[in-house]
Motif scaffolding. Sequence first.
Motif, PDB file in Angstrom:
ATOM      1  N   VAL A 266     -50.120  97.953  10.458  1.00  0.00           N
ATOM      2  CA  VAL A 266     -49.455  97.432   9.466  1.00  0.00           C
ATOM      3  C   VAL A 266     -49.358  95.967   9.691  1.00  0.00           C
ATOM      4  O   VAL A 266     -49.043  95.770  10.729  1.00  0.00           O
ATOM      5  N   ILE A 267     -49.304  95.146   8.776  1.00  0.00           N
ATOM      6  CA  ILE A 267     -48.977  93.756   8.870  1.00  0.00           C
ATOM      7  C   ILE A 267     -47.905  93.293   7.940  1.00  0.00           C
ATOM      8  O   ILE A 267     -48.040  93.702   6.725  1.00  0.00           O
ATOM      9  N   VAL A 268     -46.794  93.031   8.561  1.00  0.00           N
ATOM     10  CA  VAL A 268     -45.547  92.579   7.668  1.00  0.00           C
ATOM     11  C   VAL A 268     -45.637  91.024   7.669  1.00  0.00           C
ATOM     12  O   VAL A 268     -45.503  90.385   8.515  1.00  0.00           O
ATOM     13  N   ILE A 269     -45.652  90.621   6.381  1.00  0.00           N
ATOM     14  CA  ILE A 269     -45.634  89.331   6.047  1.00  0.00           C
ATOM     15  C   ILE A 269     -44.353  88.918   5.922  1.00  0.00           C
ATOM     16  O   ILE A 269     -43.440  89.525   4.995  1.00  0.00           O
ATOM     17  N   TYR A 270     -43.598  87.797   6.206  1.00  0.00           N
ATOM     18  CA  TYR A 270     -42.495  86.987   6.154  1.00  0.00           C
ATOM     19  C   TYR A 270     -42.579  86.424   5.039  1.00  0.00           C
ATOM     20  O   TYR A 270     -43.615  85.321   4.773  1.00  0.00           O
ATOM     21  N   ASN A 298     -57.549  98.367   5.847  1.00  0.00           N
ATOM     22  CA  ASN A 298     -57.002  99.423   4.842  1.00  0.00           C
ATOM     23  C   ASN A 298     -56.188  98.659   3.968  1.00  0.00           C
ATOM     24  O   ASN A 298     -55.421  99.315   3.373  1.00  0.00           O
ATOM     25  N   LYS A 299     -55.895  97.493   4.018  1.00  0.00           N
ATOM     26  CA  LYS A 299     -55.158  96.530   3.297  1.00  0.00           C
ATOM     27  C   LYS A 299     -53.755  97.088   3.208  1.00  0.00           C
ATOM     28  O   LYS A 299     -53.049  97.328   2.188  1.00  0.00           O
ATOM     29  N   ARG A 300     -53.160  97.379   4.314  1.00  0.00           N
ATOM     30  CA  ARG A 300     -51.755  97.811   4.749  1.00  0.00           C
ATOM     31  C   ARG A 300     -50.919  96.604   5.022  1.00  0.00           C
ATOM     32  O   ARG A 300     -51.019  96.130   5.972  1.00  0.00           O
ATOM     33  N   PHE A 301     -50.048  96.224   4.062  1.00  0.00           N
ATOM     34  CA  PHE A 301     -49.210  95.193   4.130  1.00  0.00           C
ATOM     35  C   PHE A 301     -47.797  95.411   3.834  1.00  0.00           C
ATOM     36  O   PHE A 301     -47.692  96.379   2.802  1.00  0.00           O
ATOM     37  N   ALA A 302     -46.896  94.983   4.453  1.00  0.00           N
ATOM     38  CA  ALA A 302     -45.531  95.194   4.169  1.00  0.00           C
ATOM     39  C   ALA A 302     -44.835  93.762   3.974  1.00  0.00           C
ATOM     40  O   ALA A 302     -45.617  92.804   4.552  1.00  0.00           O
ATOM     41  N   VAL A 303     -44.145  93.414   2.994  1.00  0.00           N
ATOM     42  CA  VAL A 303     -43.458  92.234   2.729  1.00  0.00           C
ATOM     43  C   VAL A 303     -41.943  92.245   3.008  1.00  0.00           C
ATOM     44  O   VAL A 303     -41.256  92.991   2.584  1.00  0.00           O
ATOM     45  N   MET A 304     -41.576  91.150   3.688  1.00  0.00           N
ATOM     46  CA  MET A 304     -39.771  90.987   3.855  1.00  0.00           C
ATOM     47  C   MET A 304     -39.583  89.696   3.910  1.00  0.00           C
ATOM     48  O   MET A 304     -40.114  88.577   4.287  1.00  0.00           O
TER      49      MET A 304
END
Length: 332
Positions: A266-270, A298-304
């Motif tokens: 997963v990539i977490v984007i700030y 897999n285009k797995r992104f999270a955003v914070m």
Amino acid sequence: MSRRRRALTPAVITAVLLPLTACGGSPSTDAKDGARAATTAPGFPYTVTNCAVKTTYQAPPKRAVTMNQHVTEVMLALGLEKSLVGTAYLDDRILPAYEKAYKSVPVLAEEYPSKERLLAANPDFVYGGYASAFAAKDGRSRDDLGSAGIHTRLNLENCPQDKTSLDDVYQEVRETGRTFGVPDRAEKWIAAARTTVTDTAALLKGVEPVSVFVYDSGDKTAFTAGGKGIGNELITRAGGRNVFAGLGKSFGDATWEQVVARKPDVIVIYDYGSTTVAQKKKRLLEDPVLKDVPAVRNKRFAVMPLSDVVLGVRAPDAIERLAAQLHPESVK
């Protein structure tokens, strides 16, 4: 992160917005403090050491200025807006629960105010979120302000230490509350925060951690979250494993080759500043170097939002929000 350096559920926030305080200080003597207050306030004197600066308070500060959003929100979460005569430097939107209180406080500058603008507010206390708030080159060092009779506090994430944890969040709130003469508010907030963290941990019991790469910014290199800051702790408690936890700082640069080699799930984007989340995703998805990284494939992104991942009152709820993105099947 260009602005370097730089809450709890509505029900919890409501419970917290009762009578708290801040800590910190600039070098001072008891004689100086005595000159400020003819009589000692109930619960005082109070002595605290913040980032190696020891200060004794004879009474709560009455004219505080906050610089950086996360320390502003600490003050607002503790119901201390009437103790504020100025604020500065937002990374993103103030939490809705604090907007009304925030609008009652003068904004001194979009970013950091000049020394002259700061002194014009006649503060007796300045609370900085990042070390840059007290930049010596701008005449705002803690020593300079202390010489002007102004106490200071620096957010604990910026103090020399091995690693930042949730205990530092609780200490930040506790010392701030004690400084402003509202320790009961601080303890109430801490109790609610611990409950939020415990509830999230229960939801994640038995969940296998996913590997996480934080993308803050960067093109030639990746500016990412290291293992020292509170962001690393949030990832761990949200059911993740920071692939750059070995980086011995809160934030730092990594090569794209290192990102590829560590194969994050997963990539977490700030989310902050002028570069949008959509632009950051586009940059990652279109980089041929990253095409085989599982998170990209897999285009797995999270955003914070940035203000969620620095040491402040958002941390407990931020864990739950991130956990819901890393493990949507467990946290609903």
